[in-house]
Design an enzyme around this catalytic site. Sequence first.
Site, PDB file in Angstrom:
ATOM      1  CB  CYS A 111      33.073  46.760  35.380  1.00 20.70           C
ATOM      2  SG  CYS A 111      31.709  45.498  35.350  1.00 20.70           S
TER       3      CYS A 111
ATOM      4  CG  HIS B 290      30.009  50.541  36.100  1.00 17.35           C
ATOM      5  ND1 HIS B 290      30.898  50.634  34.970  1.00 17.35           N
ATOM      6  CD2 HIS B 290      29.722  49.169  36.225  1.00 17.35           C
ATOM      7  CE1 HIS B 290      30.826  49.504  34.541  1.00 17.35           C
ATOM      8  NE2 HIS B 290      30.264  48.632  35.357  1.00 17.35           N
TER       9      HIS B 290
ATOM     10  CD  GLU C 202      32.091  54.111  34.981  1.00 21.85           C
ATOM     11  OE1 GLU C 202      32.353  53.838  36.207  1.00 21.85           O
ATOM     12  OE2 GLU C 202      31.704  53.305  34.373  1.00 21.85           O
TER      13      GLU C 202
HETATM   14  N1  GLN Z   1      30.880  41.154  32.099  1.00 15.19           N
HETATM   15  C1  GLN Z   1      31.663  42.049  31.388  1.00 15.19           C
HETATM   16  C2  GLN Z   1      32.987  41.276  31.257  1.00 15.19           C
HETATM   17  O1  GLN Z   1      33.137  40.241  31.732  1.00 15.19           O
HETATM   18  C3  GLN Z   1      32.001  43.410  32.357  1.00 15.19           C
HETATM   19  C4  GLN Z   1      30.993  43.927  32.454  1.00 15.19           C
HETATM   20  C5  GLN Z   1      31.081  45.508  32.733  1.00 15.19           C
HETATM   21  O2  GLN Z   1      32.123  46.064  32.382  1.00 15.19           O
HETATM   22  N2  GLN Z   1      29.986  46.270  33.169  1.00 15.19           N
HETATM   23  O3  GLN Z   1      33.927  41.561  30.629  1.00 15.19           O
END
Ligand code: GLN
Length: 193
Positions: free
Chosen positions: A78, A167, A169
């Site tokens: 992410c 995710h 994890e």
């Molecule tokens: N929206 C976050 C970002 O742009 C990432 C979201 C997440 O890691 N769950 O950094």
Amino acid sequence: MAVGILALQGGFDAHRKTVESLGFEAFSVRSAEELERAERLIIPGGESTVMTRLLRRFGLLTLLRERIAAGMPVFGTCAGMILLSSGVAGSDQETLGAIDIEVARNAYGRQSESFETPLNWGDRVLSALFIRAPRITCRGKGVEVLVSFEDAPVLVRQGSCLAASFHPELTGYKGVHRYFLNEMDSEPRTNEE
Ligand code: GLN
């Protein structure tokens, strides 16, 4: 093998638990010494702009670039994917440029629109949880797509770098971590693209 989890901000603890449940040593990385000790590194979800700012403040940004260029296997989820990308669509946000992908931030909806969906990875099925996740908007030829969702890659690899929009994890599915820990070798960067 000593697996470092970047622990400046965000969801690092779930990664630590997943790595340990697979029988590996996991430790938090917050200093240059800890980053030097890491044989592999996981960059968790969180807020990518904050994480980059903290990397600089903690004196880790240049060292992290050097370790990645030298071939340390690294896995970003992410916000971690955003950090590993070569850039953010429509923004000059600084990234590490480790994987030749461009991403759009928050492209799968807001926090309250988080969702989990089954996705195929070869003959495996994984459960992918998306939380304000980045969408890959374009990628270079050297990027291998492992898993896709709605025509966009969501798990990609380039050399010793792995990145997931979702995710793994947080869902109990350990296959992505197992792949990162067991099937990815150190591959120093070459300049040939
Ligand atoms: N929206 C976050 C970002 O742009 C990432 C979201 C997440 O890691 N769950 O950094």
